[in-house]
Design a protein around this motif. Structure first.
Motif: not given
Length: 737
Positions: A638, A648, A651-652, A654-656, A658, A674-675, A711
């Protein structure tokens, strides 16, 4: 008395000639008048006190010098409109030398730029007057005026015109002093005929020896001295460092996105008179581009009220009155091109006319600017040419590898267009017709940002941006087409409204035609209908595609079968045994190599991570921590898009993170929390990029490393078994930049 009076006149004339030598780099005749007054005062006191005891000359001259310095400071302060108090005099005297070397030419006569020349002139006149008038050492008395004259020529350097009547007049005054100092011998000084013959013989021998020495020196030094005639003098201003900008002001283009988001932020108030349609107020000019960031790259010189060496009298004059509100930094807004600034002491870059305030802007600061606004001639621009010399090489440079798609677009826009002005308008037409202006586009003007702005999918944020992307895209395309280009950052001014807010910030490109920088507006108009880019141009794919990151191993069925050798039964057993041993050794060696690689890659990557996160400056460790996050995203499949900013990317990330949670034995899925967020790390990355050195502490760097490791470990733990195994054994991160 007449002879001494003429000697005094000769010394006074030499000192005044030194003032004439220095005057060309000053604005107006005030410095010449002050230095001439100092010369007359010092030589006059020496002439008047010639019959008094020698010890009385110094106290009288010191009193005169004090009065002359106070008078010079008061007169220059009144003429320049600055403080003329005694504390200001001390400060001016203490900073006079750096102010002279950093001042913009023409130098405005102010206390800190006139005190030193006046004091040196007085001291040179005192020394010369005492030696020549009191002690009759005329030739020796020429030393102080000569040193003063040479110092003036050195300070002027290459900024003055060719030597004219001033050196000749200086030599004439020196000859006058030598002529009048010659006195006939008295009766007791008469010599006999034999003594006269001896004296003439010695004079003749001395003249011959002197002539021979002159001829020899002319032969030895003549060629080198003659070669210096056409060279420029040394510039003493290169010995001092001019005022510098911090990173925020060095690249103000990145501030446009922040101003666009805070469009109601009150930056400053301005009242413009002299025009019905005010031009944009310029904040900075960005000349240099390295493929990532546009930078100012200017050299600033301290200036007085007059900031233009040669004002363009044919252009209309526009006056502006500013009052600063929330605008910060050192860059001083003003309409181009400024001629006069009142209320503040500024430093100016003479190449583009931009101004800075060394102390920085503050709320409530008030000043005024007088500018000459250039009105381009459209007919002349149609046939204008662009220079292609070393002087504009910086405005044509495009370091690094320009993406092929951008180069193809530049060739497409330049097909069939020969006029440089039409090339610029072709770029303006393309950008204004095919792209959309939005206020929330992320900041960025590197090659990947420009490419994504030009060809990115609309649904993912491509083909739309702020004036930053429009101006940057124009500049890159223009430089590819051979047009010297720079960027300007400033603010729009609406008639009848004095407040300038964040939403008024704008960037625009400028192209050099016939020695004049012409601005262009590539932004679409309000009624423009955006045309699809794909309908008019689609970049061709590169000739060779890069290889994939992982290459699957060929299967046994797909592998070509080599023909077996034809052997006889009697000779088949021996070779088969030897080939079997060879295959076994080869397979064992390959297995050992694979095991060694499997053990060394994780060890090398772990050692590299520990070294980068634990050594170096705090800024380097923060950058290393951010690199760990980006590497983890790539290994997870990803990778972060190149056009995203650091915030940005956080934020990316945090969704990557998953992903498919792996199951425990028995089919029970692992439930993961949660990460760990990397928002604080992204903020530190922005601090390293845009703040001054030393803004990150050791504690912040250590916390950044902990966040990055946490992370990445959590991101790896969310992958499947085979993905985690390949993650550990993948050697590519050792070679990624």
């Amino acid at each position: 008395m007449v002879r001494r009076l003429l000697i005094a006149v000769a010394l006074l004339g030499m000192l005044v000639m030194a003032a004439f030598a220095l005057a060309p780099i000053y604005h107006g005749p005030l410095l010449l008048q002050l230095m001439a007054g100092a010369a007359a005062g010092s030589v006059g006191i020496s002439f008047a006190a010639r019959r008094l005891p020698a010890w009385s000359a110094a106290p009288l001259s010191v009193l005169g010098l004090t009065g002359a310095a106070l008078l010079a400071m008061r007169v220059s302060a009144a003429a320049a409109g600055v403080d003329g108090s005694v504390p200001a005099m001390r400060e001016a005297l203490r900073n006079s030398i750096p102010r002279l070397l950093l001042a913009l030419i023409p130098i405005e006569p102010q206390p800190d730029t006139v005190l030193l020349p006046v004091i040196l002139t007085w001291l040179a006149g005192l020394a010369a007057g005492e030696l020549g008038i009191r002690y009759h050492r005329v030739l020796l008395s020429y030393a102080p005026p000569t040193v003063l004259f040479g110092g003036a020529l050195y300070l002027v350097g290459p900024n003055g015109s060719a030597a004219g009547w001033v050196p000749l007049a200086y030599s004439g005054f020196a000859v006058l002093g030598l002529i009048v100092s010659n006195r006939p011998p008295s009766e007791d000084q008469r010599v006999s005929a034999d003594q006269l013959r001896t004296l003439r013989l010695r004079v003749g021998a001395g003249a011959v020896a002197g002539l021979a020495a002159i001829v020899a020196l002319s032969q030895l030094l003549g060629p080198s001295v003659a070669a210096k005639v056409g060279t420029s003098p040394v510039e003493p201003r290169n010995m001092v460092t001019p005022p510098q900008l911090d990173s925020l002001d060095e690249s103000p283009l990145v501030r446009l996105s922040g101003w666009a988001l805070n469009h109601d932020q009150h930056l400053f108030d301005v009242e413009v008179t002299g025009t019905d349609a005010p031009p944009p107020i310029r904040l900075a000019v960005l000349n240099d581009y390295d493929g990532v960031t546009w930078r100012v790259g200017a050299t600033y010189r301290n200036a007085g009220r007059v900031v233009a060496a040669k004002p363009v009298l044919t252009d209309p004059q526009v006056r502006q009155a500013f009052r600063i509100a929330d605008l910060d930094g050192r860059l001083l807004p003003g309409i181009a091109t400024p001629e006069e600034v009142n209320g503040v002491r500024v430093a100016v870059d003479t190449s583009d006319g931009t101004m800075i305030l060394s102390d920085g802007l503050r709320p409530g600061l008030e000043y005024s600017v007088v500018s000459r606004v250039h009105r381009p001639d459209e007919n002349a621009m149609q046939v204008a040419d662009v220079p292609n010399t070393d002087a504009v090489a910086r405005h044509l440079a495009l370091p690094g590898k320009v993406p092929d798609s951008i180069a193809q677009l530049a060739r497409h826009l330049g097909e069939g267009v020969s006029s440089p002005y039409q090339k610029a308008f072709a770029i303006v037409g393309w950008l204004s017709e095919h792209y959309k202006v939005v206020g929330d586009a992320p900041s960025g003007h590197a090659y990947p940002n420009v490419e994504y702005f030009l060809f990115g999918p609309k649904q993912a944020g491509g083909q739309k941006g702020t004036s930053e992307q429009f101006a940057a895209a124009f500049a890159v395309l223009a430089r590819l087409m051979g047009l010297p280009t720079r960027l300007a950052v400033g603010f729009r001014v609406e008639p009848g409204r004095n407040e300038v807010r964040g939403g008024d910030a704008v960037a625009w490109p400028e192209v050099l035609f016939n020695g004049v920088w012409e601005p262009f507006d590539p932004m679409p108009k309000a009624d423009t209908v955006q045309r699809p880019t794909e309908d008019d141009f689609r970049p061709k794919p590169p000739a060779s595609q890069p290889p994939p990151e992982t290459v699957p191993a060929p299967s046994d069925s797909a592998a070509p079968q080599s023909p077996k050798p034809s052997v006889t039964p009697s000779t088949e057993a021996g070779p088969r045994r030897s080939s079997g041993v060879a295959v076994t050794v080869t397979a064992g060696s390959l297995l050992l190599a694979l095991l060694a690689l499997a053990a060394s890659v994780p060890l090398a990557r772990r050692t590299r991570r520990r070294r980068r996160l634990g050594r170096g400056t705090p800024e380097q460790r923060v950058e290393a921590a951010w690199a760990e996050v980006l590497t983890g995203l790539r290994l997870a499949g990803r990778p972060a898009p190149p056009h995203l900013s650091a915030s940005e990317v956080a934020g990316y990330a945090a969704t990557a993170a998953t992903g498919r949670a792996h199951s425990k034995p028995g089919g029970v899925a692992t439930i993961r929390s949660a990460t760990p967020p990397v928002d604080d790390l992204a903020a530190l990355v922005n601090t390293v990029a845009f703040a001054f050195a030393g803004s990150v502490s050791e504690e912040q760097a250590a916390r950044a490393a902990v966040q990055a490791v946490a992370y990445v470990d959590e991101l790896r733990a969310r992958r499947g078994f085979w993905r985690r195994l390949r993650w550990s054994l993948d050697p590519r991160p050792l070679f990624w930049k």
